[in-house]
Design a protein around this motif. Structure first.
Motif, PDB file in Angstrom:
ATOM      1  N   LEU A   1      57.126   6.757 -24.976  1.00 40.67           N
ATOM      2  CA  LEU A   1      58.056   7.431 -24.078  1.00 40.67           C
ATOM      3  C   LEU A   1      59.046   8.305 -24.849  1.00 40.67           C
ATOM      4  CD1 LEU A   1      58.802   4.619 -21.469  1.00 40.67           C
ATOM      5  CD2 LEU A   1      57.436   6.679 -21.124  1.00 40.67           C
ATOM      6  N   GLU A   2      59.435   7.852 -26.047  1.00 43.74           N
ATOM      7  CA  GLU A   2      60.337   8.668 -26.867  1.00 43.74           C
ATOM      8  C   GLU A   2      59.658   9.973 -27.288  1.00 43.74           C
ATOM      9  OE1 GLU A   2      62.954   5.074 -28.961  1.00 43.74           O
ATOM     10  OE2 GLU A   2      61.384   6.125 -30.081  1.00 43.74           O
ATOM     11  N   LYS A   3      58.374   9.880 -27.673  1.00 40.31           N
ATOM     12  CA  LYS A   3      57.627  11.076 -28.068  1.00 40.31           C
ATOM     13  C   LYS A   3      57.488  12.039 -26.878  1.00 40.31           C
ATOM     14  CE  LYS A   3      56.627   9.711 -32.281  1.00 40.31           C
ATOM     15  NZ  LYS A   3      57.193  10.380 -33.469  1.00 40.31           N
TER      16      LYS A   3
ATOM     17  N   THR B   1      52.984   2.689 -16.248  1.00 37.04           N
ATOM     18  CA  THR B   1      54.264   3.031 -16.900  1.00 37.04           C
ATOM     19  C   THR B   1      54.676   4.467 -16.623  1.00 37.04           C
ATOM     20  OG1 THR B   1      53.800   1.462 -18.680  1.00 37.04           O
ATOM     21  CG2 THR B   1      55.498   3.132 -19.092  1.00 37.04           C
TER      22      THR B   1
ATOM     23  N   TYR C   1      58.053   7.633 -14.129  1.00 38.67           N
ATOM     24  CA  TYR C   1      58.938   8.690 -14.615  1.00 38.67           C
ATOM     25  C   TYR C   1      58.467  10.108 -14.283  1.00 38.67           C
ATOM     26  CZ  TYR C   1      60.450   4.741 -17.490  1.00 38.67           C
ATOM     27  OH  TYR C   1      60.891   3.511 -17.914  1.00 38.67           O
TER      28      TYR C   1
ATOM     29  N   ASP D   1      59.433  12.170 -24.278  1.00 31.21           N
ATOM     30  CA  ASP D   1      60.766  12.686 -23.946  1.00 31.21           C
ATOM     31  C   ASP D   1      61.131  13.876 -24.818  1.00 31.21           C
ATOM     32  OD1 ASP D   1      64.068  12.183 -24.412  1.00 31.21           O
ATOM     33  OD2 ASP D   1      63.315  12.133 -22.375  1.00 31.21           O
TER      34      ASP D   1
ATOM     35  N   ASP E   1      52.958   0.929 -28.387  1.00 29.82           N
ATOM     36  CA  ASP E   1      54.355   0.590 -28.155  1.00 29.82           C
ATOM     37  C   ASP E   1      54.883   1.598 -27.124  1.00 29.82           C
ATOM     38  OD1 ASP E   1      57.119  -0.328 -30.274  1.00 29.82           O
ATOM     39  OD2 ASP E   1      57.144   0.343 -28.203  1.00 29.82           O
ATOM     40  N   ILE E   2      55.035   1.142 -25.888  1.00 32.45           N
ATOM     41  CA  ILE E   2      55.403   2.042 -24.790  1.00 32.45           C
ATOM     42  C   ILE E   2      56.733   2.748 -25.058  1.00 32.45           C
ATOM     43  CG2 ILE E   2      56.043   2.144 -22.351  1.00 32.45           C
ATOM     44  CD1 ILE E   2      53.074   1.916 -22.841  1.00 32.45           C
ATOM     45  N   LYS E   3      57.657   2.049 -25.702  1.00 32.10           N
ATOM     46  CA  LYS E   3      58.956   2.658 -25.993  1.00 32.10           C
ATOM     47  C   LYS E   3      58.787   3.869 -26.909  1.00 32.10           C
ATOM     48  CE  LYS E   3      63.516   1.711 -27.931  1.00 32.10           C
ATOM     49  NZ  LYS E   3      64.397   0.715 -28.597  1.00 32.10           N
ATOM     50  N   ILE E   4      57.961   3.711 -27.961  1.00 30.97           N
ATOM     51  CA  ILE E   4      57.715   4.826 -28.887  1.00 30.97           C
ATOM     52  C   ILE E   4      57.019   5.968 -28.164  1.00 30.97           C
ATOM     53  CG2 ILE E   4      56.401   5.534 -30.924  1.00 30.97           C
ATOM     54  CD1 ILE E   4      56.917   2.792 -32.104  1.00 30.97           C
TER      55      ILE E   4
END
Length: 380
Positions: free
Chosen positions: A118-120, A27, A31, A122, A113-116
């Motif tokens: 990535l938000e952290k 993942t 990025y 970011d 949770d990959i979305k969480i």
């Protein structure tokens, strides 16, 4: 977030679970510039020491040889502020408090949770991006000032008129030397023909943070008259300090004056952007702090709710024992044993809560001190 900037970010991942490690690796590679992987805390510490370009660390808690908290503590000996994200399959109060005390950036539960995540990341990258932009702008400003130094007359002074700095051009035109700065005042270089009201009006303008531009008559150490086209403004780096950037008002300096105006406009634009970046970073820090504190307070509220439940249950048992005291003596002994166990549990929980309250107060005080230190650092 700026994708070009993300490509410059290097992340160190410490994870002993193969599936989780592969998920993170596949993942994050999409990025970020480089992902370094370690299978335990000891290997992660070695990689960290060998790679000075690491920007963010993501670590599991339970790992062989050295766990995540031990890794965090070891890294904090050399870097107090590098972003550090902990992932764990469970929340343990002592572990959480240890992580908070070591300035952990975020605490995320498994399954990931990959979305969480990535938000952290970011948010942390955005903070680094702002700091990077500030460094760039400061470098640009230094280059501007360096360019001005070569073509303009520059001097700095305090509100009381004390002159704290002159560049070589100002020393040359005024006839003073560096050793004269200890006793030199603005009254020594301004021509006595200049009215006091003219000078007072100028101070009034620049004291409000505005630019003042105009021609002024000066006098050198040898009593020779010279004229300067001045721009005076208050510096943001030092309190009660003003800088004058000027050009001799002669025909050969027309081109220099044009250059001077362009530079000043660039400086003013930079100051506005710098202020905006600082405000954004300040808001980001406040948000991160509130997130961590909210999680802590949520857990504290949960513990209090459990205590309340235990106390209610204890009350119920006490009532039942009182009613059946005479009829069921053997059962009474059993119930007393159960009560004793629950009382011990409650006492343990109360002791834990007392410790959490104490550590929370300590954390709030440390955060207050850190905030004051950050504010002083920003002012500097």
């Amino acid at each position: 977030m700026n994708e070009e900037f993300l490509k410059k970010i290097t992340i160190l991942v410490a994870e002993d679970q193969v599936n989780d490690a592969e998920l993170l690796l596949s993942t994050l590679k999409k990025y970020f510039k480089k992902i370094l992987l370690a299978k335990d805390g000891l290997e992660a510490l070695k990689i960290y020491k060998e790679n000075k370009d690491i920007d963010i660390i993501i670590s599991d808690i339970d790992m062989p040889k050295m766990n995540g908290i031990e890794l965090l503590k070891s890294i904090r000996y050399s870097d107090l502020y590098i972003p550090f994200i902990i992932v764990s399959g469970k929340i343990e109060n002592e572990v959480l408090m240890d992580a908070i005390n070591q300035n952990v950036s975020s605490y995320i539960l498994k399954p990931l949770d990959i979305k969480i995540l990535l938000e952290k990341i970011d948010i942390l990258c955005e903070k680094k991006y702002f700091e990077h932009r500030l460094e760039q702008k400061q470098e640009e400003l230094d280059n501007y000032l360096s360019s001005i130094e070569k073509v303009a007359v520059v001097f700095k002074l305090k509100r009381d008129g004390t002159i704290t700095y002159m560049n070589e051009s100002m020393f040359e035109v005024s006839g003073y030397k560096k050793e004269d700065l200890n006793i030199l005042n603005f009254d020594d270089i301004i021509h006595p023909d200049i009215p006091k009201k003219y000078i007072d009006d100028t101070w009034e303008i620049v004291s409000q943070g505005k630019l003042w531009t105009g021609n002024t008559k000066f006098i050198s150490k040898s009593k020779e008259i010279f004229y300067l086209k001045n721009t005076i403004f208050k510096t943001s780096s030092v309190d009660d300090e003003y800088i004058t950037i000027a050009f001799l008002t002669t025909k050969e300096n027309i081109e220099k004056r044009d250059f001077h105006k362009k530079v000043l406009l660039s400086i003013k634009e930079f100051n506005l952007k710098e202020y905006r970046y600082k405000e954004e970073i300040k808001a980001l820090r406040a948000e991160l702090s509130s997130i961590n504190l909210t999680g802590f307070e949520s857990k504290l509220a949960s513990m209090r709710q459990k205590n309340s439940s235990y106390e209610a249950q204890l009350k119920k048992y006490e009532n039942e024992i009182e009613e059946l005291n005479e009829k069921y003596k053997e059962m009474l002994l059993t119930k007393k044993t159960e009560i004793s166990r629950y009382v011990d549990l409650i006492q343990i929980e109360k002791n834990k809560n007392a410790k959490l309250e104490e550590e929370r107060e300590k954390l709030l005080e440390e955060r207050k001190i850190l905030k004051e230190i950050n504010e002083r650092l920003e002012k500097k």
